[in-house]
Write an enzyme that holds these catalytic residues in place. Structure first.
Site, PDB file in Angstrom:
ATOM      1  N   SER A 117      22.619  65.340  13.468  1.00 54.61           N
ATOM      2  CA  SER A 117      22.226  65.058  12.081  1.00 54.61           C
ATOM      3  C   SER A 117      21.426  63.767  11.931  1.00 54.61           C
ATOM      4  O   SER A 117      20.840  63.526  10.885  1.00 54.61           O
ATOM      5  CB  SER A 117      23.457  64.992  11.179  1.00 54.61           C
ATOM      6  OG  SER A 117      24.193  63.809  11.419  1.00 54.61           O
ATOM      7  N   LYS A 150      25.838  58.358   9.114  1.00 57.33           N
ATOM      8  CA  LYS A 150      24.726  58.669   8.198  1.00 57.33           C
ATOM      9  C   LYS A 150      24.033  57.374   7.786  1.00 57.33           C
ATOM     10  O   LYS A 150      24.505  56.287   8.044  1.00 57.33           O
ATOM     11  CB  LYS A 150      25.230  59.378   6.930  1.00 57.33           C
ATOM     12  CG  LYS A 150      26.049  60.632   7.160  1.00 57.33           C
ATOM     13  CD  LYS A 150      25.260  61.779   7.739  1.00 57.33           C
ATOM     14  CE  LYS A 150      26.202  62.943   8.084  1.00 57.33           C
ATOM     15  NZ  LYS A 150      25.574  63.923   8.932  1.00 57.33           N
TER      16      LYS A 150
END
Length: 197
Positions: free
Chosen positions: A45, A104
């Site tokens: 990701s 993230k």
């Protein structure tokens, strides 16, 4: 006989000095581990900037800023596929049903208006320039972040479970474990990352 006592006294003194140095080293290491923790990337990701298998150091004393890459407790159960990537030490302290730690990038801060429209992100109506992303940021969202909440997105925007998904949602400050500041593995990609990128 006198010389033997002198020799033993000198040995005892040297041993005491060595023990002091060893205890000091352990204390310093423990102090470092309170503020710095290692972590590793276990998914895609955060491509192209962070790859699966990258090993990172995280500053647990930092206050997240826009652009920082953070790790946080997601509240999602640790999956079997992620369990296999944990180190032996991590497996001692974690159980398979514990919360997954995600990595993230911080995009919006508490109190800011985040708007996503036609692939463009706006923060308080100002377009956000993001040179670090891969793919298009999909979705439509217009919201003001509550106090102590951060909006986080993966760099690989088309393949990231992040704040756009209600299962992750906003990340509370108390759930953020720290900001990534150093990549130490693989050796050919060692990098000081520092603060906001």
């Amino acid at each position: 006989m006198k010389n033997n006592f002198k020799g033993l006294a000198g040995l005892g003194q040297a041993l005491a000095e060595w023990l002091k140095a060893f205890a000091g080293s352990i204390a310093i290491l423990a102090l470092i581990l309170l503020f710095i923790q290692p972590t590793s990337v276990v998914n895609t990701s955060m491509l192209p900037n962070y790859r699966e298998g990258d090993r990172l150091l995280v500053n647990s004393m930092s206050s997240p800023k826009r652009g920082d890459v953070v790790i946080f407790n997601s509240g999602l159960a640790l999956s079997e596929s992620r369990w296999q990537y944990l180190s032996r030490i991590q497996k001692i302290f974690l159980k398979p049903e514990d919360s997954m730690t995600l990595i993230k990038r911080v995009v919006a801060l508490p109190g800011e208006r985040f708007r996503l429209e036609d692939g463009q992100i706006y923060i308080d109506e100002v377009p956000l320039e993001e040179s670090y992303i891969k793919g298009t940021t999909q979705g439509n969202l217009d919201i003001v972040l509550p106090a102590d909440n951060y909006l986080v997105l993966g760099d690989n925007r088309e393949n990231s479970l992040d704040s756009r998904d209600s299962t992750v949602g906003f990340v509370k400050k108390k759930d953020i474990l720290g900001s990534v500041f150093f990549r130490y593995w693989p050796l050919n990609r060692i990098e000081y990352i520092g603060g906001s990128q």
